[in-house]
Design a protein around this motif. Structure first.
Motif, PDB file in Angstrom:
ATOM      1  N   LEU A  58      42.012 -40.606 -18.637  1.00 55.21           N
ATOM      2  CA  LEU A  58      42.392 -42.006 -18.433  1.00 55.21           C
ATOM      3  C   LEU A  58      42.641 -42.659 -19.796  1.00 55.21           C
ATOM      4  O   LEU A  58      41.994 -42.319 -20.782  1.00 55.21           O
ATOM      5  CB  LEU A  58      41.273 -42.742 -17.684  1.00 55.21           C
ATOM      6  CG  LEU A  58      41.254 -42.482 -16.180  1.00 55.21           C
ATOM      7  CD1 LEU A  58      39.903 -42.846 -15.591  1.00 55.21           C
ATOM      8  CD2 LEU A  58      42.362 -43.270 -15.488  1.00 55.21           C
ATOM      9  N   ASP A  63      46.052 -47.657 -18.529  1.00 59.86           N
ATOM     10  CA  ASP A  63      45.909 -47.564 -17.072  1.00 59.86           C
ATOM     11  C   ASP A  63      45.218 -48.798 -16.490  1.00 59.86           C
ATOM     12  O   ASP A  63      45.018 -48.877 -15.269  1.00 59.86           O
ATOM     13  CB  ASP A  63      45.103 -46.307 -16.695  1.00 59.86           C
ATOM     14  CG  ASP A  63      45.805 -45.019 -17.106  1.00 59.86           C
ATOM     15  OD1 ASP A  63      47.046 -44.963 -16.987  1.00 59.86           O
ATOM     16  OD2 ASP A  63      45.118 -44.073 -17.545  1.00 59.86           O
ATOM     17  N   ALA A  85      42.576 -39.028 -14.442  1.00 61.57           N
ATOM     18  CA  ALA A  85      43.640 -39.689 -13.688  1.00 61.57           C
ATOM     19  C   ALA A  85      44.400 -38.637 -12.897  1.00 61.57           C
ATOM     20  O   ALA A  85      44.676 -37.537 -13.398  1.00 61.57           O
ATOM     21  CB  ALA A  85      44.588 -40.404 -14.644  1.00 61.57           C
ATOM     22  N   GLU A  96      47.885 -37.720 -11.389  1.00 59.52           N
ATOM     23  CA  GLU A  96      49.309 -38.052 -11.494  1.00 59.52           C
ATOM     24  C   GLU A  96      50.104 -37.129 -10.590  1.00 59.52           C
ATOM     25  O   GLU A  96      49.833 -35.923 -10.535  1.00 59.52           O
ATOM     26  CB  GLU A  96      49.811 -37.800 -12.922  1.00 59.52           C
ATOM     27  CG  GLU A  96      49.630 -38.949 -13.863  1.00 59.52           C
ATOM     28  CD  GLU A  96      50.333 -38.678 -15.200  1.00 59.52           C
ATOM     29  OE1 GLU A  96      50.150 -39.493 -16.096  1.00 59.52           O
ATOM     30  OE2 GLU A  96      51.039 -37.654 -15.332  1.00 59.52           O
ATOM     31  N   HIS A 108      50.810 -42.375 -11.730  1.00 59.27           N
ATOM     32  CA  HIS A 108      49.342 -42.395 -11.663  1.00 59.27           C
ATOM     33  C   HIS A 108      48.933 -43.016 -10.326  1.00 59.27           C
ATOM     34  O   HIS A 108      49.190 -44.189 -10.078  1.00 59.27           O
ATOM     35  CB  HIS A 108      48.819 -43.226 -12.845  1.00 59.27           C
ATOM     36  CG  HIS A 108      47.334 -43.380 -12.878  1.00 59.27           C
ATOM     37  ND1 HIS A 108      46.716 -44.404 -13.559  1.00 59.27           N
ATOM     38  CD2 HIS A 108      46.346 -42.639 -12.341  1.00 59.27           C
ATOM     39  CE1 HIS A 108      45.397 -44.295 -13.423  1.00 59.27           C
ATOM     40  NE2 HIS A 108      45.143 -43.235 -12.691  1.00 59.27           N
ATOM     41  N   ASN A 154      42.108 -41.536  -9.146  1.00 60.79           N
ATOM     42  CA  ASN A 154      41.190 -40.900 -10.094  1.00 60.79           C
ATOM     43  C   ASN A 154      40.332 -39.882  -9.361  1.00 60.79           C
ATOM     44  O   ASN A 154      40.057 -40.027  -8.176  1.00 60.79           O
ATOM     45  CB  ASN A 154      40.230 -41.915 -10.709  1.00 60.79           C
ATOM     46  CG  ASN A 154      40.935 -43.069 -11.379  1.00 60.79           C
ATOM     47  OD1 ASN A 154      42.005 -42.893 -11.963  1.00 60.79           O
ATOM     48  ND2 ASN A 154      40.345 -44.239 -11.286  1.00 60.79           N
TER      49      ASN A 154
END
Lengths: 184, 188
Positions: free
Chosen positions: A12, A16, A63, A65, A71, A74
């Motif tokens: 992260l 973000d 994160a 993606e 993104h 999490n």
């Protein structure tokens, strides 16, 4: 970067923050998490700065993606325990349009591989509220087994709910997804 | 003081450090706990000092005494959650000659009555090692129900062991043992 089939997991970053702040204050997202109270941008920024260092003792916080770089959530292994070689999995897909797209399942399998094959864990467990049926189905698909039903363990939306504990062991993961390569 | 039939529960004092350290370093006692590393007297004193205060938020840690004042173990209600109104119960009878005499059961019943009648909890839960059959029998007698088994949760003595997780709800305890104490006012 940890590469999965549909997603990649990356650290992260402070950039973000806008998304994290939006997700952690979206009740449709947090009703499935232990997050209950509104979170300020300052608190969320402090968590991004201090709470997302990746190591065994801190536990990976990554994160999720999509392969085209969006993104969407999490995933984490928290409470890592070196003696008992275990950790607890947590995941949130904050971008709701991506729910039920298979990204969560792929992110979990990717992080479990990291947990078992890089961190040398023996066990990963998780807690899930009984009303989170989509998540329970996803965890079962990943190989988690229901181990306990903690009665009235969580209060939210005006009543008590059971919490399920699910777990997966290293040898179970390897049987489903393959163990390490043989030495040549 | 919280009075039971066989025991009373009192706040822990700094002077309890020696007994706690002796119990935690006793392999026969530690065999049934999650304690792993040898504990110095100094570390035990620091641990006690950091947890001197009993409250809902900080948890409740108590010494178990027989009615004639002998300090035989410890009991705690920790991991409290204010919204969920739950806590985790932990108990150790450190004096081994007091095992299987009913002191543990009485201490747990006394603590549960306190948890439900005084702290207004809704649920108390606990975990125990799969081989601690004496403890499981005691917890069942007190009203706890087995809710599951956490596989290979603990590494000890060269291998992994399961944790049994048990819980009791206020209504269940009330049906078995009664939570509301009758007072003169309730007869008035």
């Amino acid at each position: 970067m940890l590469e999965g089939k549909l997603v990649r997991l990356r650290p992260l970053e402070m950039t973000d923050l806008d998304r994290e702040y939006r997700w952690i204050n979206d009740r449709e997202v947090t009703r499935y998490l232990s997050a209950r109270y509104p979170i300020s941008r300052g608190e969320e920024a402090a968590w991004l700065r201090e709470g997302t260092k990746n190591s065994f003792s801190e536990g990976p916080v990554l994160a999720i993606e999509t392969k085209d770089g969006e993104h969407i959530g999490n995933v984490t292994l928290h409470n890592p325990d070196p003696d008992n070689r275990k950790a607890v999995l947590g995941i949130a897909i904050g971008e709701k349009q991506h729910w039920s797209g298979g990204y969560g399942t792929d992110a979990i399998i990717t992080l479990l591989r990291f947990g078992f094959h890089q961190m040398a864990l023996n066990r990963v467990s998780l807690h899930v509220f009984e009303f989170n049926e989509r998540a329970i189905a996803c965890y079962s698909k990943c190989g988690f087994v229901e181990e306990a039903r903690l009665r009235d363990h969580y209060y939210g939306e005006g009543r008590y709910w059971d919490v399920l504990v699910m777990g997966i062991l290293r040898h179970e993961f390897d049987r489903l997804y393959g163990g390490p390569a043989a030495a040549s | 003081m919280i009075e039971g039939r066989l025991v009373r529960l009192r706040a822990q004092e700094q002077s309890d450090a020696g007994a706690l350290q002796r119990w935690m370093n006793d392999p026969e006692v530690a065999y049934f706990t999650s304690a792993r590393y040898p504990m110095s007297l100094h570390a035990e004193e620091d641990w006690l000092a950091a947890r001197a205060k009993n409250s809902y938020a900080d948890g409740v840690r108590l010494a178990i005494e027989t009615k004639d004042g002998r300090h035989i173990g410890r009991l705690a209600l920790v991991e409290t959650r204010m919204e969920d109104r739950k806590a985790e119960l932990q108990i150790t009878i450190g004096e081994k000659d007091c095992w299987s005499q009913g002191y543990g059961t009485d201490a747990v019943l006394t603590a549960l009555r306190f948890a439900f009648a005084c702290m207004n909890l809704h649920r108390v839960w606990l975990t125990t090692l799969e081989y601690n059959h004496r403890a499981v029998a005691c917890y069942r007698k007190c009203g706890f129900v087995e809710e599951g088994r956490l596989r290979q949760e603990v590494f000890k003595d060269g291998r992994f062991w399961d944790f049994i997780i048990m819980g009791v709800l206020r209504d269940e305890f009330d049906a078995l043992y009664g939570v509301v104490v009758e007072t003169e006012a309730s007869h008035a």
